[in-house]
Design a protein around this motif. Structure first.
Motif, short mmCIF file in Angstrom:
data_model
loop_
_atom_site.label_atom_id
_atom_site.label_comp_id
_atom_site.label_asym_id
_atom_site.label_seq_id
_atom_site.Cartn_x
_atom_site.Cartn_y
_atom_site.Cartn_z
N THR A 1 0.84 -1.19 0.00
CA THR A 1 0.00 0.00 0.00
C THR A 1 0.88 1.24 0.00
O THR A 1 1.81 1.37 0.78
N SER A 2 0.58 2.17 -0.91
CA SER A 2 1.38 3.38 -1.01
C SER A 2 1.23 4.22 0.25
O SER A 2 0.14 4.38 0.78
N THR A 3 2.37 4.74 0.70
CA THR A 3 2.34 5.59 1.91
C THR A 3 2.45 7.07 1.56
O THR A 3 2.50 7.90 2.44
N ARG A 4 2.51 7.37 0.23
CA ARG A 4 2.60 8.76 -0.17
C ARG A 4 1.25 9.44 0.05
O ARG A 4 0.21 8.89 -0.30
N GLU B 1 -5.09 1.34 6.03
CA GLU B 1 -4.28 2.56 5.98
C GLU B 1 -4.52 3.49 7.16
O GLU B 1 -3.79 4.47 7.33
N ARG B 2 -5.54 3.23 7.98
CA ARG B 2 -5.97 4.23 8.94
C ARG B 2 -4.93 4.51 10.02
O ARG B 2 -4.66 5.67 10.36
N THR B 3 -4.34 3.46 10.58
CA THR B 3 -3.37 3.69 11.65
C THR B 3 -2.16 4.45 11.15
O THR B 3 -1.65 5.35 11.83
N GLY B 4 -1.69 4.13 9.94
CA GLY B 4 -0.56 4.85 9.37
C GLY B 4 -0.88 6.32 9.15
O GLY B 4 -0.04 7.20 9.40
N LEU B 5 -2.11 6.60 8.69
CA LEU B 5 -2.51 7.98 8.49
C LEU B 5 -2.59 8.73 9.81
O LEU B 5 -2.16 9.89 9.92
N SER C 1 4.18 -1.39 12.15
CA SER C 1 4.00 -2.81 12.45
C SER C 1 2.59 -3.13 12.93
O SER C 1 2.26 -4.30 13.12
N VAL C 2 1.75 -2.11 13.13
CA VAL C 2 0.39 -2.33 13.61
C VAL C 2 -0.54 -2.42 12.40
O VAL C 2 -0.80 -1.41 11.74
N ARG C 3 -1.06 -3.63 12.14
CA ARG C 3 -1.86 -3.86 10.94
C ARG C 3 -3.21 -4.47 11.23
O ARG C 3 -4.02 -4.67 10.33
N GLY C 4 -3.49 -4.84 12.46
CA GLY C 4 -4.76 -5.47 12.80
C GLY C 4 -4.90 -5.60 14.30
O GLY C 4 -4.00 -5.20 15.06
N PRO C 5 -5.99 -6.19 14.78
CA PRO C 5 -6.21 -6.30 16.22
C PRO C 5 -5.11 -7.04 16.96
O PRO C 5 -4.74 -6.66 18.07
N ALA C 6 -4.59 -8.12 16.37
CA ALA C 6 -3.56 -8.90 17.06
C ALA C 6 -2.28 -8.09 17.26
O ALA C 6 -1.72 -8.04 18.35
N SER C 7 -1.81 -7.45 16.18
CA SER C 7 -0.59 -6.64 16.31
C SER C 7 -0.84 -5.41 17.17
O SER C 7 0.07 -4.91 17.86
N ALA C 8 -2.08 -4.91 17.18
CA ALA C 8 -2.41 -3.76 18.01
C ALA C 8 -2.32 -4.10 19.50
O ALA C 8 -1.76 -3.34 20.29
N THR C 9 -2.86 -5.25 19.89
CA THR C 9 -2.78 -5.63 21.31
C THR C 9 -1.35 -5.92 21.72
O THR C 9 -0.97 -5.64 22.86
N SER D 1 -7.68 8.82 0.96
CA SER D 1 -7.96 8.61 2.36
C SER D 1 -7.33 9.64 3.23
O SER D 1 -6.34 10.23 2.89
N SER D 2 -7.94 9.79 4.42
CA SER D 2 -7.31 10.58 5.44
C SER D 2 -8.21 10.92 6.58
O SER D 2 -9.36 10.64 6.57
N SER D 3 -7.61 11.54 7.58
CA SER D 3 -8.31 12.09 8.72
C SER D 3 -7.36 12.66 9.70
O SER D 3 -6.20 12.75 9.47
#
Length: 443
Positions: free
Chosen positions: A10-13, A138-142, A274-282, A428-430
């Motif tokens: 996924t592009s991070t630009r 993409e939300r956590t990265g944003l 490195s946070v991509r879902g619930p498991a990595s988030a916890t 995307s964004s916020s």
């Protein structure tokens, strides 16, 4: 021989909407940074309110704000996140400008309530806007990028506030409030240029506060509130600790603030990758709990040390605290979105964001008594509470994911059907409410 095609990343630009949101975040964070550094002295020295009344008024205001987040978030879900965010940004700017007209305690409380309610609602609305514009993966990265922008803006604003403090005149203080009000006007204009996000359909017979009945999610939000008790450390507890319980010089207070702001600005995005879902988030939240526990233990060691040894210990503790803050923020952002229904993100973010207002309201009282009065035992107790809350987050998140039907062990995917809004816009964004919603985490 078959050649495997590497998976697309996924592009991070930043896209156009992401850049707009970054500028909106930068605008009001500069204003907020100036406001945070000068408001207390304006209320006491210019308006003439007693410090105890200022504290009471702000406590009442943020208590009202914590109650307003959920219904205003629900409004964003039902009437459109972009329009709601624009209106609440304008309302926040109007509330800030109204402080310049306050001349007594009752008007001060009324304006403080309006300000806190608008800020809390704006945070929830911008999170709903994020959910509508960004694919889930993409939300956590944003949010990490926007949190870095937030901290940079706060640093610039704090510098402007410092100039007003140096001048020390009524006009200089009033200028800060004008700058903050204008910053929210600019924020509203930028938010209005974002793509429209479709509102959710109202569920028949749904309760206006149905999120409060979602006990697993409410438990996750409660545990996050415990972890957010770190927020008053930098702005209140450490200054008191340094001046009353250590031999370190007083100028170290501002140096540690700059250190924290610079660290989050520079490394928050990297910490969130490195946070991509619930498991990595916890897992990220668990690690952050241990790091925060270590920071508490290090801070406790500064008492009784020689001046320069105390400086070194406090700097080390602040580095650990910043690392814990970034890890906990990334993990909690991911969980707050992944565990919320796709059509009620604003309402659920309103509840999750109350952790910031509760930490702001109760944190100073609890931590001042626990740490400044108790000393080392208080630091160790706080560290143990952080570890306990971080470990409890895993079972709580798995239960919430099970009730929602969300896979707790696989990362979110941009093509996942769990977020129907991700197809509403290619960009995307916020804004990290935290950061606002949170109030900014650095505040």
């Amino acid at each position: 021989m078959t050649t495997k095609t590497p998976p697309r990343r996924t592009s991070t630009r930043p896209t156009g909407p992401q850049r707009l949101l970054a500028f909106a975040q930068l605008s009001n964070s500069v204003g907020d940074g100036a406001y945070y550094t000068t408001s207390a002295l304006y209320f006491t020295q210019v308006i003439g309110l007693a410090p105890a009344r200022v504290g009471l008024g702000l406590t009442v205001g943020w208590a009202v704000g914590s109650l307003a987040g959920v219904p205003l978030g629900r409004l964003a879900d039902r009437r459109g996140a972009r329009g709601t965010a624009v209106l609440l940004a304008l309302a926040t700017g109007l509330a800030v400008a109204s402080f310049t007209l306050v001349r007594g305690f009752v008007p001060f409380i009324l304006v403080a309530c309006a300000y806190a309610a608008a800020q809390s609602g704006l945070a929830a609305a911008r999170q709903a806007l994020l959910a509508g514009l960004a694919p889930a993966a993409e939300r956590t990265g944003l949010l990490a990028r926007l949190q870095a922008t937030l901290n940079a803006g706060l640093a610039v604003g704090a510098g402007l506030g410092g100039l007003a403090l140096h001048a020390g005149t009524r006009e200089a203080y009033l200028g800060v409030f004008v700058v903050d009000a204008v910053s929210f006007l600019v924020c509203a204009l930028l938010l209005a240029r974002l793509p429209r996000v479709a509102s959710g359909a109202v569920r028949p017979g749904g309760s206006a506060l149905g999120v409060l009945r979602d006990r697993p999610y409410a438990l996750v939000a409660l545990l996050n509130t415990v972890l957010l008790l770190r927020m008053p450390l930098l702005s209140l507890v450490l200054p008191l600790w340094i001046t009353e319980r250590t031999a370190a010089p007083a100028w170290l207070v501002s140096a540690l603030f700059v250190l924290n702001t610079a660290a989050v600005t520079a490394f928050q995005v990297r910490m969130a990758r490195s946070v991509r879902g619930p498991a990595s988030a916890t897992r990220a939240v668990r690690r952050a709990g241990w790091v925060m526990c270590a920071a508490c233990a290090v801070f406790a060691l500064s008492a009784g040390a020689s001046p320069w040894v105390a400086v070194g210990v406090l700097v080390l503790g602040s580095v650990l605290q910043a690392a814990a803050e970034m890890g906990q923020s990334a993990g909690s952002w991911q969980l707050s979105f992944d565990l919320a229904p796709a059509d009620r993100v604003g309402e659920y973010q309103g509840l999750f964001g109350t952790g910031v207002t509760v930490a702001r309201t109760l944190g100073p009282l609890v931590l001042t008594w626990l740490l400044v009065e108790w000393g080392t035992p208080g630091w160790l107790l706080l560290g143990a509470a952080m570890v306990a809350a971080s470990y409890a987050m895993g079972p709580a998140a798995r239960r919430a994911a099970g009730d929602r039907g969300t896979p707790s062990s696989s990362p979110s995917s941009p093509s996942s059907p769990s977020s129907p809004s991700s197809s509403s816009s290619p960009s995307s964004s916020s804004s990290p409410s935290s950061s606002q919603a949170v109030a900014p985490t650095a505040a």
